[in-house]
Design a protein around this motif. Structure first.
Motif, PDB file in Angstrom:
ATOM      1  N   ILE B 240       0.854  -1.200   0.000  1.00  0.00           N
ATOM      2  CA  ILE B 240       0.000   0.000   0.000  1.00  0.00           C
ATOM      3  C   ILE B 240       0.881   1.239   0.000  1.00  0.00           C
ATOM      4  CG2 ILE B 240      -1.728   1.317   1.287  1.00  0.00           C
ATOM      5  CD1 ILE B 240      -2.781  -1.249   2.429  1.00  0.00           C
ATOM      6  N   ARG B 244       1.171   4.230  -2.933  1.00  0.00           N
ATOM      7  CA  ARG B 244       0.418   5.403  -2.517  1.00  0.00           C
ATOM      8  C   ARG B 244       0.710   6.648  -3.347  1.00  0.00           C
ATOM      9  NH1 ARG B 244       1.089   9.643   1.102  1.00  0.00           N
ATOM     10  NH2 ARG B 244       3.193   9.633   1.871  1.00  0.00           N
ATOM     11  N   PHE B 247      -1.187   6.503  -6.595  1.00  0.00           N
ATOM     12  CA  PHE B 247      -2.586   6.097  -6.473  1.00  0.00           C
ATOM     13  C   PHE B 247      -3.525   7.095  -7.127  1.00  0.00           C
ATOM     14  CE2 PHE B 247      -6.592   5.676  -4.091  1.00  0.00           C
ATOM     15  CZ  PHE B 247      -6.843   4.348  -4.329  1.00  0.00           C
ATOM     16  N   LEU B 248      -3.335   8.388  -6.830  1.00  0.00           N
ATOM     17  CA  LEU B 248      -4.274   9.390  -7.335  1.00  0.00           C
ATOM     18  C   LEU B 248      -3.966   9.797  -8.765  1.00  0.00           C
ATOM     19  CD1 LEU B 248      -4.903  11.664  -4.237  1.00  0.00           C
ATOM     20  CD2 LEU B 248      -6.291   9.788  -5.120  1.00  0.00           C
ATOM     21  N   TRP B 252      -4.433   3.236  -9.875  1.00  0.00           N
ATOM     22  CA  TRP B 252      -5.232   2.880  -8.701  1.00  0.00           C
ATOM     23  C   TRP B 252      -5.024   1.458  -8.235  1.00  0.00           C
ATOM     24  CZ3 TRP B 252      -8.292  -1.272  -9.705  1.00  0.00           C
ATOM     25  CH2 TRP B 252      -8.486  -1.573 -11.061  1.00  0.00           C
ATOM     26  N   THR B 256      -4.887  -0.474  -4.148  1.00  0.00           N
ATOM     27  CA  THR B 256      -6.235  -0.995  -3.915  1.00  0.00           C
ATOM     28  C   THR B 256      -6.233  -2.454  -3.486  1.00  0.00           C
ATOM     29  OG1 THR B 256      -7.112   0.542  -5.537  1.00  0.00           O
ATOM     30  CG2 THR B 256      -8.496  -1.317  -4.970  1.00  0.00           C
ATOM     31  N   GLY B 259      -4.756  -3.387  -0.043  1.00  0.00           N
ATOM     32  CA  GLY B 259      -5.662  -2.878   0.978  1.00  0.00           C
ATOM     33  C   GLY B 259      -6.865  -3.795   1.157  1.00  0.00           C
TER      34      GLY B 259
END
Lengths: 340, 289
Positions: B240, B244, B247-248, B252, B256, B259
């Motif tokens: 994760i 990170r 991610f944005l 993604w 994901t 998690g």
């Protein structure tokens, strides 16, 4: 009087665990590491730096003298200096601690205001769809990794919906055009005191998402505890006799059972606080929230050991204080506690 | 004899609990995927950390159902190898904490007096720290690694089991059969080992099952801030953390899936633990089902 005796005993206990926390952090920082001086000197220290710190911490002296040095520094209110930034940890914490507390208190409020009524209703209607849905939500809340939930929340509410800001405590516009004058360090309070409502709204806007994410775990705990105690209260014999006496269901649920089921609510406050603090250590970095959690995470990256130990100690002191207040309040409300 | 009957009825009851059974099946599947990871994926080398730069940042496809990371490593393989660390960490933390806490709590409860007083005050001190925080400090003092993170979490977790074992022992100590054993001169050690320990293990195992999920979460948290498993290996928390920053910006799939893996696994342990708790307690059986 019972209350005074209880008060003194409870205060004595807090002092005891406080001293214990000092001993334990001393143990963690001076005894566990193979070379404490190297740890305090940070990543890749020069030999003379290590020697200097060895002298400052008195590492060549016997342990009890080291402990004396450790405690006397702290009693003077000196938490030391960050290895990485060379700034005083006291100054850093005076800025970061209120930021974290503001976030944590918001999360606790969300968890309690939502969790207590939901838990009561779920306990009152066992085996209803609402009960099952609630159990699922409660278990999901204590199973979801908070830092991952934070990322997902950013993705939904910032990237996709563009409803809430990505992170930080306040927008740049606010700091430039209507800055908050710091008094308590709590932006919502400071902005309200000075009547700076634009900044207040802005700060609140920034607070919502991290507070909701932090609230997930304590919300799960709150729902479960309240629900369980409601179920237990409903299985007591006095409820059975009330039923036999023909009292209405509403009176039984909300007058008799609720009164006893709500007792653990204060315990839940302490727990929620603990878990929100824990969550803050993982979530603040993701939301660029300038609090102690982000401070510690960065300290871990920079191998900034003095900061880690200082934060451990200060946050624990806050936690001990919160537990003291919770217990005292509980003894005011429930005489069984102070007689025990 | 008594204990065996209780285990029997507990198991019988648990078998009727569909949610708990489904959770158990899920956990067994995850454990099997972890153990047989090298046989199950064509990307075993990537799962262990080898880069494959030609395949970096692939989005999910048939070849890579969960995509690949910045070093071209298949995320399914990474997850399966990560499961080894995440699952074992959760289980070992709880086992170690029980191994330390249960005997201490039993002795404290059985002997009472100053031994009890000292041990319980020590647990008070440990529990005065917010969870995770003390583990962060200990892990930082020991140095970042999988085994040190395990030790750090277990070191902060044992007091819970010490308290549980103590309270269970206290309630057993006054029972007639213990008193009878004592009056005919059975040694304390034998009483504790043969008559107390087996009888307090049920509530401890129940609590332990519930705690594995939380232990996995805490361990993932330590890994996430860099105090757990170190590169090139990964656990779910590390994955994760690695994903990170991307991610944005559209990638993604990186954070994901690990998690979700933590989420579902922790949830399964919670459901299973809840099932065991209700099954082992006749009073709860009556209230809850």
């Amino acid at each position: 009087m019972f209350t005074l005796k209880y008060l003194l005993r409870r205060l004595g206990f807090s002092v005891f665990v406080l001293v214990g926390a000092l001993v334990l952090t001393f143990f963690v920082s001076h005894v566990i590491p193979s070379n404490p001086a190297a740890l305090y000197a940070g990543a890749r220290p020069r030999p003379e730096q290590v020697a200097e710190i060895e002298k400052k911490l008195g590492l060549d002296k016997p342990l009890h003298q080291q402990f004396y040095l450790y405690v006397s520094e702290l009693l003077e209110g000196n938490l030391g200096e960050s290895y990485h930034s060379r700034r005083s940890i006291n100054t850093d914490l005076s800025i970061f601690l209120p930021a974290t507390l503001e976030l944590v208190i918001a999360a606790v409020l969300i968890a309690l205001l939502l969790g207590i009524p939901v838990g009561v209703l779920a306990g009152a209607w066992p085996r209803s769809p609402f009960d099952y849905a609630t159990r699922l939500v409660a278990i999901a809340g204590v199973s979801v990794p908070s830092f991952w939930l934070a990322l997902i929340a950013q993705f939904i509410f910032f990237s996709q919906l563009d409803l809430l800001p990505l992170g930080s405590r306040i927008s740049r516009d606010a700091t430039l055009f209507y800055p908050v004058t710091a008094q308590t360090g709590f932006y919502l309070i400071d902005a309200a005191i000075s009547g700076n409502w634009k900044a207040w709204a802005d700060a609140l806007h920034h607070l919502i998402l991290p507070a909701l994410v932090l609230a997930a775990y304590p919300l799960g705990i709150t729902i479960r505890m309240i629900q369980t105690s409601m179920l237990e209260a409903l299985s007591e014999t006095y409820i059975t006799s009330a039923r036999a006496a023909g009292l209405s269901r509403r009176v039984i649920l909300f007058k008799l059972a609720l009164k006893n089921a709500i007792m653990p609510a204060l315990t839940v406050v302490g727990l929620s606080f603990a878990y929100s603090i824990t969550g803050a250590f993982l979530v603040e970095t993701i939301f660029s929230w300038p609090g102690v959690g982000k401070y510690v995470t960065e300290a871990v990256l920079n191998v900034d050991f003095p900061v880690i130990i200082a934060v451990t100690l200060v946050v624990t002191v806050v936690y001990i204080f919160v537990n003291l207040v919770v217990d005292l309040l509980q003894s005011l409300l429930d005489p069984r506690v102070r007689l025990a | 004899m008594r204990a065996r009957v209780e285990v029997g009825s507990t198991l019988w009851y648990l078998l009727r609990d569909r949610v708990a059974l489904f959770s158990l099946a899920f956990l067994i599947l995850v454990a099997l995927a972890a153990v047989f990871a090298p046989l199950l994926t064509p990307y075993a080398a990537q799962g262990m950390g080898d880069p494959d730069l030609a395949a970096k940042f692939r989005s999910p496809s048939i070849e890579h159902p969960f995509g690949t990371d910045g070093l071209g490593r298949d995320q399914v393989a990474r997850l399966m190898f990560g499961a080894r660390r995440s699952l074992s960490m959760g289980v070992f933390v709880v086992v170690a904490a029980i191994a330390i806490g249960a005997p201490l709590g039993t002795i404290a409860g059985y002997l009472g007096g100053w031994v009890d007083e000292v041990l319980m005050r020590i647990t008070d001190i440990f529990l005065a720290f917010p969870p995770l925080l003390l583990a962060i400090a200990i892990a930082a003092a020991l140095g970042a690694s999988y085994i040190n993170a395990l030790a750090a979490i277990a070191a902060t977790w044992w007091p819970w089991y010490a308290r549980l074992a103590r309270s269970q022992t206290l309630s057993l100590r006054e029972r007639a059969y213990i008193e009878a054993a004592r009056s005919i001169g059975v040694r304390d050690r034998v009483i504790i080992m043969r008559h107390i320990f087996p009888n307090i293990m049920t509530p401890i195992v129940v609590q332990g099952t519930l705690d594995v999920g939380t232990a996995i979460l805490v361990a993932a948290g330590l890994s996430f801030i860099g105090l757990g498993t170190q590169a090139p290996y990964a656990d779910w928390g590390v994955m994760i953390s690695d994903g990170r920053l991307f991610f944005l910006s559209g990638r993604w799939w990186l954070s994901t899936f690990p998690g979700l893996a933590i989420f579902f696994t922790a949830m399964a342990f919670n459901f299973l633990g809840d099932g065991v708790r209700v099954a082992a307690d006749p009073r709860l059986r009556r209230i809850q089902s």
